[in-house]
Write a protein that holds these residues in place. Structure first.
Motif, PDB file in Angstrom:
ATOM      1  N   ARG A 190      10.383 -50.462 -27.261  1.00 10.63           N
ATOM      2  CA  ARG A 190       9.948 -51.062 -28.514  1.00 10.63           C
ATOM      3  C   ARG A 190       8.488 -51.502 -28.437  1.00 10.63           C
ATOM      4  N   ALA A 191       8.115 -52.062 -27.288  1.00 13.80           N
ATOM      5  CA  ALA A 191       6.737 -52.529 -27.128  1.00 13.80           C
ATOM      6  C   ALA A 191       5.769 -51.374 -27.331  1.00 13.80           C
ATOM      7  N   GLU A 192       6.140 -50.245 -26.733  1.00  9.13           N
ATOM      8  CA  GLU A 192       5.291 -49.071 -26.845  1.00  9.13           C
ATOM      9  C   GLU A 192       5.143 -48.643 -28.319  1.00  9.13           C
ATOM     10  N   LEU A 193       6.268 -48.644 -29.024  1.00 14.88           N
ATOM     11  CA  LEU A 193       6.237 -48.259 -30.442  1.00 14.88           C
ATOM     12  C   LEU A 193       5.428 -49.245 -31.288  1.00 14.88           C
ATOM     13  N   LEU A 194       5.631 -50.518 -31.009  1.00 13.53           N
ATOM     14  CA  LEU A 194       4.897 -51.531 -31.778  1.00 13.53           C
ATOM     15  C   LEU A 194       3.396 -51.366 -31.583  1.00 13.53           C
ATOM     16  N   ARG A 195       3.018 -51.073 -30.331  1.00 12.24           N
ATOM     17  CA  ARG A 195       1.596 -50.873 -30.046  1.00 12.24           C
ATOM     18  C   ARG A 195       1.072 -49.650 -30.768  1.00 12.24           C
ATOM     19  N   LYS A 196       1.795 -48.548 -30.593  1.00 13.91           N
ATOM     20  CA  LYS A 196       1.305 -47.280 -31.133  1.00 13.91           C
ATOM     21  C   LYS A 196       1.336 -47.240 -32.648  1.00 13.91           C
ATOM     22  N   GLU A 197       2.440 -47.687 -33.209  1.00 11.95           N
ATOM     23  CA  GLU A 197       2.617 -47.500 -34.651  1.00 11.95           C
ATOM     24  C   GLU A 197       1.973 -48.604 -35.487  1.00 11.95           C
ATOM     25  N   LEU A 198       1.975 -49.805 -34.951  1.00  8.90           N
ATOM     26  CA  LEU A 198       1.490 -50.912 -35.774  1.00  8.90           C
ATOM     27  C   LEU A 198       0.297 -51.643 -35.161  1.00  8.90           C
ATOM     28  N   GLY A 199      -0.116 -51.217 -33.982  1.00 13.03           N
ATOM     29  CA  GLY A 199      -1.250 -51.898 -33.348  1.00 13.03           C
ATOM     30  C   GLY A 199      -0.911 -53.311 -32.917  1.00 13.03           C
ATOM     31  N   ILE A 200       0.373 -53.573 -32.686  1.00 14.32           N
ATOM     32  CA  ILE A 200       0.771 -54.913 -32.252  1.00 14.32           C
ATOM     33  C   ILE A 200       0.849 -54.958 -30.729  1.00 14.32           C
ATOM     34  N   HIS A 201      -0.091 -55.647 -30.119  1.00 10.95           N
ATOM     35  CA  HIS A 201      -0.144 -55.741 -28.659  1.00 10.95           C
ATOM     36  C   HIS A 201       0.315 -57.103 -28.164  1.00 10.95           C
ATOM     37  N   THR A 202       0.049 -58.135 -28.936  1.00  4.51           N
ATOM     38  CA  THR A 202       0.311 -59.499 -28.482  1.00  4.51           C
ATOM     39  C   THR A 202       1.127 -60.273 -29.513  1.00  4.51           C
TER      40      THR A 202
ATOM     41  N   SER B 296       6.108 -50.171 -42.701  1.00  4.13           N
ATOM     42  CA  SER B 296       6.791 -49.475 -41.624  1.00  4.13           C
ATOM     43  C   SER B 296       6.284 -48.045 -41.522  1.00  4.13           C
ATOM     44  N   THR B 297       6.752 -47.348 -40.519  1.00  2.00           N
ATOM     45  CA  THR B 297       6.400 -45.929 -40.404  1.00  2.00           C
ATOM     46  C   THR B 297       7.676 -45.150 -40.126  1.00  2.00           C
ATOM     47  N   GLU B 298       7.595 -43.862 -40.312  1.00  2.00           N
ATOM     48  CA  GLU B 298       8.749 -43.012 -40.111  1.00  2.00           C
ATOM     49  C   GLU B 298       9.284 -43.133 -38.687  1.00  2.00           C
ATOM     50  N   LYS B 299       8.348 -43.114 -37.735  1.00  2.00           N
ATOM     51  CA  LYS B 299       8.752 -43.199 -36.332  1.00  2.00           C
ATOM     52  C   LYS B 299       9.519 -44.472 -36.029  1.00  2.00           C
ATOM     53  N   LEU B 300       9.035 -45.573 -36.628  1.00  2.00           N
ATOM     54  CA  LEU B 300       9.700 -46.851 -36.388  1.00  2.00           C
ATOM     55  C   LEU B 300      11.118 -46.823 -36.952  1.00  2.00           C
ATOM     56  N   THR B 301      11.239 -46.335 -38.165  1.00  2.00           N
ATOM     57  CA  THR B 301      12.549 -46.283 -38.796  1.00  2.00           C
ATOM     58  C   THR B 301      13.492 -45.419 -37.963  1.00  2.00           C
TER      59      THR B 301
END
Ligand code: ADP
Ligand code: MG
Length: 701
Positions: free
Chosen positions: A20-32, A155-160
């Protein structure tokens, strides 16, 4: 709260594993943690409100209605069938529709029993319907009372696909508030908060994610928008301040021979009040000791050229050279001719350098530039070449700045040991709100007054089917001795197709207006510069009555006898382009006209553009409409759109907040520029953090 905790990598949040961390970073730019907290919902589902059927709007997104089904039937359709239920409340009737799961519906839905339904509505056959509504018996609904509005996150397709649904994001957000205790330190001073009645940051953060009521949501949004805009303004203003303190400029102390003589003896007309004011602003910049970085805005025909010349003369009076750069060959030549004419009584040496300057001429220019024999150099991008070295460039003027990038601007800087003063001129008025956000670090001058005696250009919209009448009008105007522009769209991606449009158009015009009675010029982007120039000159000299062209004539061309501008396929042009094109006429004493030709098929945006053109000639008003239609990113081009990548504020809709943010940022810097006073410490700290973490974009070079 401890700021460091917010810098914790998102992996550490309970419920976030490595995947999930990887997806959050890649898809939403959420690192912290911080990034997650700043990830705002883009809308809310309001389940606190119930609609009556007669209150439904055709655009209402998702609504909740209480009522009952009075009958259900199956309707056959091409493939399979659909089920349609009549649903009523005391205000009216609508339909519920199902395409799937009909068996379940038939077996479970109760007739004549109050339900709460929720979903999107469509308008069809004179009635609202709701496909696949969420349904709950009113009785049940009342048992598990939901009071909150539900946030919906982008959201993005990948996340869903990976199962990170809105519900999951919601859970993570809750977890984050639990782990951090929701105690976010405040980033604004007590004074600002009190004066604007802002809620605390912690309360705003809570309510943006978990709004307790409509009102608290509104206040949370206001507070966070203000904060975002405030820090952007602070950055821009500080940049401007540092610029003025650190970047020394040449001091042009004297206003001497050239300027004085020109002003006293050779001014061809009296300056307008606005021109005088702007010349004064520039003079004061040039004498201040700091490097000038000024944007000069003025509508087409407002008289920027003379202001440019007078500024350059000040540079000359102080022993410096000046240059004027324009985006096209045609425009450079025109500037050159115009300035040579204006300066004919002065002892200034003016040269022209463009892509088509001959090698021998180039050599001469390079030499004379370095030994100081050239005072003023005018030209295109060719001025930026490394070989072009000035002896002492004191002032660089860039005309039509939106065509030059920031990188090119800074290239001009590098031509000296000290950066020259810079004046950028644009005829595309930038709406004030946008100017404040984009160019907050530039000083801005505005020429908001046209020279006297200008007639309003009559603008009309005509359909292609009325072409014959338009031709007759053209003939009559030519009869009166006027000249006509006919412009075709040229959009880069489909250059060949547009080229064909242009040639087809040219042929039909040539048939309609045959030689030798009529002479026609044609100018387009695929011609050699010398051919272009030849055709232009024929029109300028009045040898041809009609100029068929693409938008290459958009900028700067000045033929006072041309009084009719016909724009073909006007629906394909943007507003600012239409406005620019119209500005080619109305330069002489005669009544001028602009005719916008279109097909009958018009999008609603195209209609708005045409109506705007017909109803106003005020460039700033047109720019505001353009901004509303296209949004800021598009308006300024991709190059600068990063600037407008705001998290929550919208510079068009929130322009009142923007103004207030700018006001308070200015006030703070006037009272406590170092942000050292105890009450401003938090602002100073936050500002530093922004620099370190680059949360706010760092865009202007
Ligand atoms: P732009 O701002 O579009 O570059 P220009 O500098 O080309 O405008 O000026 C447009 C026309 O108006 C030119 O023909 C110029 O000579 C004329 N002009 C400029 N200022 C004045 C003035 N104060 N009074 C009369 N005519 C003026
Ligand atoms: Mg101009």
């Amino acid at each position: 709260m401890n700021a460091n905790l917010l810098q914790t990598p998102i992996d550490y949040l309970k419920g976030v594993g490595p995947n999930r961390a990887e997806l959050l970073r890649k898809e939403l730019g959420i690192h912290t943690y911080q990034d997650l907290i700043n990830f705002f919902p883009n809308r809310y589902i309001d389940k606190t409100r119930f609609y009556k059927i007669n209150e439904l709007q055709q655009n209402t997104a998702e609504v909740q209605v209480v009522g009952k089904i009075i009958n259900i039937k199956t309707v056959d359709q091409k493939r399979g069938s659909r089920m349609v239920a009549e649903f009523i409340d005391d205000s009216g009737k609508m339909e519920l529709v199902w395409f799937r799961g009909q068996k379940w519906i038939r077996e479970n839905i109760k007739i004549n029993t109050p339900y709460v339904i929720f979903g999107k509505t469509n308008w069809f056959n004179g009635m609202f319907n709701m496909p696949h509504p969420e349904m709950e018996l009113l009785e049940e609904h009342q048992k598990n009372l939901r009071t909150a509005m539900q946030p919906v996150y982008p959201s993005t397709e990948k996340l869903t696909k990976a199962g990170i649904t809105n519900r999951v994001i919601n859970k993570l957000m809750q977890q984050l508030f639990i782990e951090t205790g929701g105690r976010f330190y405040d980033t604004l001073s007590k004074d600002i908060k009190e004066e604007l009645k802002l809620i605390s940051r912690a309360e705003a953060m809570f309510n943006i994610h978990f709004p307790k009521s409509q009102e608290l949501l509104a206040r949370a949004q206001f507070r966070l928008k203000f904060e975002e805009l405030f820090y952007i303004q602070l950055q821009l203003l500080i940049k401007n301040m540092i610029h003025k303190q650190k970047i020394k400029g040449f001091v042009f102390e004297q206003v001497g021979e050239n300027f004085g003589e020109f002003y006293q003896e050779h001014l061809p007309f009296e300056l307008t009040g606005a021109q005088k004011r702007v010349v004064k602003e520039i003079r004061s910049d040039l004498g201040s000791g700091a490097q000038m970085n000024r944007l000069l805005q003025g509508d087409v025909g407002s008289g920027k050229t003379i202001v440019a010349l007078m500024s350059m003369l000040i540079a000359l009076d102080n022993g410096f050279q000046a240059c004027l750069m324009a985006p096209t060959e045609i425009l450079s030549v025109q500037h050159y001719n115009g300035l040579v004419e204006l300066c004919k009584e002065l002892k200034t040496s003016i040269y022209l350098l463009t892509g088509s300057s001959k090698t021998s001429k180039r050599r001469e220019i390079h030499e004379k530039l370095e030994n100081g024999e050239i005072n003023i150099l005018i030209g295109t991008h060719a001025l930026l070449e490394d070989k072009v070295k000035f002896k002492n460039l004191g002032l660089a003027i860039i005309d039509e700045q939106h065509r030059f990038g920031v990188a090119q601007r800074s290239k001009l800087w590098q031509k000296n040991h000290l950066p020259p003063h810079i004046l950028v001129m644009t005829a595309t008025p930038i709406p004030r709100t946008l100017a404040m956000s984009l160019y907050g670090d530039l000083d801005v001058s505005v020429i908001d007054e046209l020279p006297p005696g200008r007639q309003e250009i009559k603008t009309v919209h005509r359909y292609d089917s009325n072409r014959l009448k338009v031709f007759k009008f053209i003939r009559d105007e030519i009869q009166k001795g006027r000249q006509i522009y006919i412009v075709y769209p040229l959009i880069q991606e489909s250059a060949t197709m547009d080229y064909k449009d242009l040639m087809d158009g040219y042929e039909s015009i040539a048939r309609e207006f045959p030689m030798p009675e009529y002479q026609i010029s044609i100018v387009h982007g695929q011609m050699k510069p010398t051919d272009k120039e030849f055709e232009m000159q024929r029109f300028v000299k009045g040898e041809t009555q009609i100029m068929v062209a693409t938008t290459v004539i958009e900028v700067g061309v000045n033929v006072p006898n041309a009084s009719v501008m016909i724009i073909e396929s006007a629906e394909r042009f943007g507003l600012s382009q239409l406005h620019q094109l119209r500005g080619r006429v109305g330069r002489g004493a005669e009544q001028s006209y602009c005719i916008l030709m279109t097909s009958h098929k018009l999008s609603s945006d195209a209609k708005t553009r045409l109506e705007t053109m017909v109803s106003t000639s005020d460039g700033f008003e047109i720019a505001e409409v353009d901004l509303k239609l296209r949004g800021p990113g598009d308006l300024m081009g991709t190059q600068q759109s990063g600037v407008l990548n705001l998290k929550i504020a919208d510079i068009v809709q929130d322009n009142q907040i923007l103004k207030s943010a700018r006001f308070y940022a200015k006030k703070l810097l006037a009272e406590d520029p170092e942000m050292k006073l105890p009450e401003n410490k938090m602002i100073g700290y936050t500002f530093e953090q922004l620099g370190v973490h680059k949360n706010i974009w760092n865009y202007i070079s």
